[in-house]
Design a protein around this motif. Structure first.
Motif, PDB file in Angstrom:
ATOM      1  N   GLY A 185      -3.565 -25.704  35.407  1.00 24.02           N
ATOM      2  CA  GLY A 185      -3.142 -24.903  34.101  1.00 24.02           C
ATOM      3  C   GLY A 185      -4.546 -24.823  33.363  1.00 24.02           C
ATOM      4  N   ILE A 202      -6.561 -22.008  32.464  1.00 28.19           N
ATOM      5  CA  ILE A 202      -6.675 -20.699  32.653  1.00 28.19           C
ATOM      6  C   ILE A 202      -7.685 -20.110  31.775  1.00 28.19           C
ATOM      7  N   LEU A 234      -2.464 -14.832  36.115  1.00 27.39           N
ATOM      8  CA  LEU A 234      -2.155 -16.045  35.782  1.00 27.39           C
ATOM      9  C   LEU A 234      -2.445 -16.346  34.088  1.00 27.39           C
ATOM     10  N   LEU A 235      -3.249 -15.704  33.626  1.00 26.97           N
ATOM     11  CA  LEU A 235      -3.353 -15.706  32.024  1.00 26.97           C
ATOM     12  C   LEU A 235      -2.367 -15.274  31.504  1.00 26.97           C
ATOM     13  N   GLN A 236      -1.655 -14.154  31.910  1.00 25.08           N
ATOM     14  CA  GLN A 236      -0.264 -13.456  31.380  1.00 25.08           C
ATOM     15  C   GLN A 236       0.817 -14.563  31.566  1.00 25.08           C
ATOM     16  N   ARG A 237       0.919 -15.451  32.201  1.00 26.59           N
ATOM     17  CA  ARG A 237       1.955 -16.426  32.408  1.00 26.59           C
ATOM     18  C   ARG A 237       3.467 -15.832  32.367  1.00 26.59           C
TER      19      ARG A 237
END
Length: 126
Positions: free
Chosen positions: A27, A29, A110-113
């Motif tokens: 997690g 990121i 991934l950073l955009q979740r």
């Protein structure tokens, strides 16, 4: 998680790529751009349903093979099942595996979740 486990054993990835995928799985990121491709030609796991201590997996990367035993093998086999690999059983042994694994990990996505950023595709075990 499948990409993270396979990446940690892959002789095809650089150390920095392995660390990045491991951090992403935890997690953590950020700090990376682009994509990381995690591949394996085959993964085969077997576990005894009689001797619960007997479990192992073999990961094939081209002509290189990596063997896992015990807890690491169990974690990989459970993750294969979670990812949709089909298990088979015979004479006190459960088998699970796949072939032609390709996972694409995108730290930026991934950073955009938003539910994306890691996609794995594979064929049934041969």
């Amino acid at each position: 998680m499948l990409a993270a486990i396979v990446a940690s054993h892959s002789p095809l990835l650089r150390a920095g790529q392995k660390r990045l995928v491991a951090r992403l799985a935890e997690g953590k990121i950020g700090g990376a751009a682009g994509e990381i491709r995690v591949t394996a030609d085959a993964i085969r796991c077997r576990a005894s349903n009689v001797d619960i201590t007997a479990r192992g997996c073999e990961l094939t990367f081209g002509n290189r093979k990596v063997a896992l035993r015990g807890r690491g093998a169990h974690e990989l086999a459970a993750t294969l099942a979670e990812a949709g690999a089909v298990a088979d059983a015979a004479a006190g042994t459960v088998y699970i595996g796949l072939s032609n694994l390709t996972c694409v990990v995108s730290p930026d996505e991934l950073l955009q979740r938003g539910g994306g950023g890691a996609v794995c595709r594979f064929d049934p075990a041969r």
